[in-house]
Design a protein around this motif. Structure first.
Motif, PDB file in Angstrom:
ATOM      1  N   ASP A  18       0.875  -1.177  -0.046  1.00 49.55           N
ATOM      2  CA  ASP A  18       0.037   0.135  -0.139  1.00 49.55           C
ATOM      3  C   ASP A  18       0.722   1.300  -0.105  1.00 49.55           C
ATOM      4  N   ASP A  39      -9.394  -2.492  -4.363  1.00 46.67           N
ATOM      5  CA  ASP A  39     -10.316  -1.758  -3.399  1.00 46.67           C
ATOM      6  C   ASP A  39      -9.606  -1.794  -1.989  1.00 46.67           C
ATOM      7  N   ASP A  40      -9.373  -0.317  -1.804  1.00 44.15           N
ATOM      8  CA  ASP A  40      -8.309  -0.156  -0.447  1.00 44.15           C
ATOM      9  C   ASP A  40      -8.906  -0.728   0.723  1.00 44.15           C
ATOM     10  N   GLN A  41     -10.409  -0.689   0.964  1.00 43.07           N
ATOM     11  CA  GLN A  41     -11.122  -1.099   1.959  1.00 43.07           C
ATOM     12  C   GLN A  41     -10.837  -2.730   2.305  1.00 43.07           C
ATOM     13  N   GLN A  42     -10.846  -3.390   1.042  1.00 45.30           N
ATOM     14  CA  GLN A  42     -10.198  -4.714   0.929  1.00 45.30           C
ATOM     15  C   GLN A  42      -9.111  -5.094   1.438  1.00 45.30           C
ATOM     16  N   ALA A  44      -7.089  -3.395   3.232  1.00 45.94           N
ATOM     17  CA  ALA A  44      -6.826  -2.900   4.531  1.00 45.94           C
ATOM     18  C   ALA A  44      -7.296  -4.323   5.595  1.00 45.94           C
ATOM     19  N   ALA A  45      -8.342  -4.920   5.061  1.00 44.56           N
ATOM     20  CA  ALA A  45      -8.699  -5.978   5.853  1.00 44.56           C
ATOM     21  C   ALA A  45      -7.726  -7.352   5.784  1.00 44.56           C
ATOM     22  N   ARG A 194      -4.716  10.322  -3.711  1.00 49.03           N
ATOM     23  CA  ARG A 194      -4.889   9.720  -2.212  1.00 49.03           C
ATOM     24  C   ARG A 194      -3.941  10.439  -1.176  1.00 49.03           C
ATOM     25  N   GLY A 222      -7.223   9.857   3.231  1.00 47.11           N
ATOM     26  CA  GLY A 222      -7.598   8.492   3.648  1.00 47.11           C
ATOM     27  C   GLY A 222      -7.501   8.021   4.737  1.00 47.11           C
ATOM     28  N   THR A 260     -15.073   6.631  10.156  1.00 51.30           N
ATOM     29  CA  THR A 260     -15.346   5.632   9.038  1.00 51.30           C
ATOM     30  C   THR A 260     -14.410   6.233   7.687  1.00 51.30           C
ATOM     31  N   GLY A 261     -14.014   5.249   7.135  1.00 47.26           N
ATOM     32  CA  GLY A 261     -13.293   5.435   6.019  1.00 47.26           C
ATOM     33  C   GLY A 261     -11.546   5.913   6.235  1.00 47.26           C
ATOM     34  N   ARG A 263      -7.924   5.271   7.298  1.00 47.29           N
ATOM     35  CA  ARG A 263      -6.897   4.160   7.804  1.00 47.29           C
ATOM     36  C   ARG A 263      -5.803   4.808   8.575  1.00 47.29           C
TER      37      ARG A 263
END
Length: 311
Positions: A18, A39-42, A44-45, A194, A222, A260-261, A263
């Motif tokens: 990342d 997808d950055d949320q994916q 991150a998980a 970003r 972000g 939320t959102g 990182r």
């Protein structure tokens, strides 16, 4: 948000880097290698590799400081200000070495990299190799003016904020530095870049960590990376007065409420151990001793000079 990451096979395991947060992740499914949109949320998980889990023959990521000069004089700065700056031709040559090294991510820092006219060209020379992600760390002073030039050159911009308020930040970085950084962040976000905020954690600013998360959300950034202060360079003189232990930093970050959102990352001194830094004069070092010292300098004359094992 879909954005660019860099992925490679390391000892048979796919690793995704990342460029905004500086973290590495292990995808639970097959993904292409090289520069890849995810997808950055994916991401991150996805889990991060445990220490010692992988043994790369090249650093996952590194910092390149192609400039020594800076318009600010921050007392916690860890840069060596006595080194020679490479010529434009030498910088292009170093960019080529990095592009062919196999490193997943490179962060262009300084000094203040936005003082370099050829910064976008250097970033593109690395990015166009098609295998790595590129970020830029800046104090933000010139970001509002130069943000349009960074579009298509870097994959993320990291902006240093040493406080959530003008008073705290300007105490460390100088008058008007907060206003200029905020204007730069807004301009970069408006350009679709970003943005990740970065705070050097110190005893004097830790009380504003929570507010910085809310400020990041308000600005459209972000996330926020909290950096443990390193007792290297000018920062060595402040270590006894300002450094937190890694455990104190972990406890502080664990107690934060994350919008939320956003990182959040904590870079402890322990996790910074072994990190590679390429100086403006073409010599590289690695952090040692829990990122409290550096190794002997190595001249970078080709990509192989960056391909020694690193944590």
């Amino acid at each position: 948000m879909i954005r660019t990451f860099a992925a490679a096979l390391v000892a048979g395991t796919t690793v995704a880097h990342d460029p905004a947060v500086g973290t590495n992740h292990l995808p639970p499914r097959s993904i292409p290698t090289g520069r890849v949109a995810l997808d950055d949320q994916q991401v991150a998980a996805w889990p991060e590799p445990a220490p010692g889990q992988l043994t790369p023959t090249v650093p996952f990521s590194m910092c390149w400081s192609p400039i020594v000069r800076c318009n600010l004089t921050c007392p916690q700065c860890l840069d060596d200000k006595g080194v020679r700056e490479s010529t434009p031709a030498e910088r292009q040559e170093l960019a080529g070495h990095i592009a062919r090294s196999g490193v997943l991510g490179v962060d262009l820092s300084g000094g203040e990299p936005l003082l370099l006219r050829d910064l976008p060209d250097l970033a593109r020379a690395i990015r166009d190799a098609g295998t790595m992600a590129v970020s830029c760390t800046t104090n933000g002073w010139h970001l509002a003016r130069r943000a349009p030039e960074l579009v298509g050159a870097v994959d993320a911009v990291r902006v240093s904020l040493d406080g959530a308020t003008e008073h705290t930040h300007d105490t460390w970085r100088g008058p008007d530095s907060y206003r200029r950084a905020i204007a730069g962040i807004r301009a970069a976000v408006d350009e679709g870049l970003r943005v990740q905020l970065q705070m050097v954690l110190m005893r004097a600013n830790r009380h504003e960590a929570q507010d910085l998360l809310h400020r990041a959300a308000q600005l459209g950034a972000g996330g926020v990376t909290f950096l443990q202060m390193l007792p290297i360079g000018d920062g060595a003189a402040l270590a006894d007065q300002q450094m937190l232990t890694d455990d104190q930093a972990r406890d502080l970050v664990a107690d934060l409420t994350v919008p939320t959102g956003i990182r959040v990352r904590l870079r402890t001194r322990d996790s910074a151990d072994g990190f590679t830094v390429l100086r403006a004069d073409g010599y590289a070092w690695r952090n040692t001793g829990g990122a409290t010292a550096i190794t002997a300098l190595i001249p970078i004359t080709g990509p192989d000079d960056l391909r020694s094992p690193a944590a």
